[in-house]
Design a protein around this motif. Structure first.
Motif, mmCIF file in Angstrom:
data_model
loop_
_atom_site.group_PDB
_atom_site.id
_atom_site.type_symbol
_atom_site.label_atom_id
_atom_site.label_comp_id
_atom_site.label_asym_id
_atom_site.label_seq_id
_atom_site.Cartn_x
_atom_site.Cartn_y
_atom_site.Cartn_z
ATOM 1 N N ASP A 122 39.754 31.623 29.969
ATOM 2 C CA ASP A 122 39.547 31.294 31.386
ATOM 3 C C ASP A 122 38.224 30.554 31.515
ATOM 4 O O ASP A 122 37.293 30.791 30.738
ATOM 5 N N LEU A 123 38.134 29.681 32.505
ATOM 6 C CA LEU A 123 36.855 29.056 32.823
ATOM 7 C C LEU A 123 36.852 28.647 34.276
ATOM 8 O O LEU A 123 37.902 28.531 34.909
ATOM 9 N N THR A 124 35.655 28.461 34.795
ATOM 10 C CA THR A 124 35.492 27.865 36.118
ATOM 11 C C THR A 124 34.501 26.712 35.957
ATOM 12 O O THR A 124 33.676 26.702 35.046
ATOM 13 N N THR A 125 34.602 25.756 36.847
ATOM 14 C CA THR A 125 33.662 24.632 36.839
ATOM 15 C C THR A 125 33.451 24.187 38.281
ATOM 16 O O THR A 125 34.236 24.528 39.173
ATOM 17 N N ALA A 126 32.402 23.456 38.482
ATOM 18 C CA ALA A 126 32.118 22.937 39.822
ATOM 19 C C ALA A 126 33.243 22.002 40.263
ATOM 20 O O ALA A 126 33.783 21.244 39.463
ATOM 21 N N ARG A 127 33.582 22.055 41.518
ATOM 22 C CA ARG A 127 34.634 21.180 42.050
ATOM 23 C C ARG A 127 34.294 19.709 41.852
ATOM 24 O O ARG A 127 35.182 18.867 41.751
ATOM 25 N N ASP A 144 44.141 26.566 38.327
ATOM 26 C CA ASP A 144 44.713 27.638 39.133
ATOM 27 C C ASP A 144 44.625 27.227 40.602
ATOM 28 O O ASP A 144 43.541 27.145 41.168
ATOM 29 N N ASP A 145 45.767 26.947 41.188
ATOM 30 C CA ASP A 145 45.818 26.609 42.606
ATOM 31 C C ASP A 145 46.365 27.762 43.445
ATOM 32 O O ASP A 145 46.604 27.599 44.636
ATOM 33 N N VAL A 146 46.544 28.938 42.814
ATOM 34 C CA VAL A 146 47.113 30.089 43.502
ATOM 35 C C VAL A 146 46.026 31.066 43.944
ATOM 36 O O VAL A 146 46.003 31.516 45.081
ATOM 37 N N PHE A 147 45.112 31.394 43.036
ATOM 38 C CA PHE A 147 44.109 32.405 43.310
ATOM 39 C C PHE A 147 42.791 31.774 43.736
ATOM 40 O O PHE A 147 42.421 30.700 43.268
ATOM 41 N N LEU A 148 42.083 32.443 44.603
ATOM 42 C CA LEU A 148 40.740 32.052 45.004
ATOM 43 C C LEU A 148 39.749 32.930 44.254
ATOM 44 O O LEU A 148 40.018 34.099 43.993
ATOM 45 N N ALA A 149 38.615 32.392 43.935
ATOM 46 C CA ALA A 149 37.562 33.167 43.275
ATOM 47 C C ALA A 149 36.515 33.547 44.313
ATOM 48 O O ALA A 149 36.144 32.730 45.162
#
Length: 157
Positions: A122-127, A144-149
């Protein structure tokens, strides 16, 4: 393009990784703090709390320079009841960008996770980090367009 290799970091790499980590934090609008970077990365390495991969140019033994690094934190996904890695940090030095270091680090992270029985990365990045997003998607990562962080800072006072 300079030839490079990706390998697991050792404590001998600490100073070079800490410098890259400090630059990474600055990319995410944090103030420069070389001492904090050295302490944070050193603790993760000494306590075996993360896996750090480094991209090393072919001339690195002579120069001591690293092209980039990525850091993986182990965790678990309750839904699939399996271990996962969070690829939290990925940074390539500006002078090494567009040379394949980011792609090589991502591929090595995937291979490491697979070899050690992790079910997912898993990873996150700046929009706004469109360059990184293009790299991830070119390597088959799915946005992931389903879940919000969400997150909430915990007061330590």
């Amino acid at each position: 393009m300079t030839s490079l290799s990706v390998r697991l970091a050792t404590l001998d790499d600490l100073a070079a990784i800490a410098a890259l980590f400090d630059a990474y934090r600055q990319f995410y609008e944090q103030p420069a703090d070389a001492a904090l970077a050295l302490d944070f990365i050193g603790c993760r390495m000494r306590n075996h709390e993360s896996v750090i991969l480094v991209a090393e140019p072919e001339d690195a033994p002579r120069t001591g320079a690293l092209a980039g690094f990525c850091q993986l934190y182990p965790g678990f996904c309750s839904v699939i009841a399996q271990p996962i890695y969070t690829l939290y940090d990925l940074y390539v030095a500006p002078a090494s960008r567009k040379g394949g270091a980011g792609r090589a680090l991502m591929q090595a992270a995937y291979a490491h996770a697979k070899q050690h029985g992790f079910a997912r990365l898993d990873l996150t990045t700046a929009r706004t980090n469109h360059t990184a997003q293009a790299l991830y998607e070119s390597l088959g990562w799915m946005r992931d367009d389903v879940f919000l962080a969400y997150n909430k800072a915990v007061s330590t006072a």
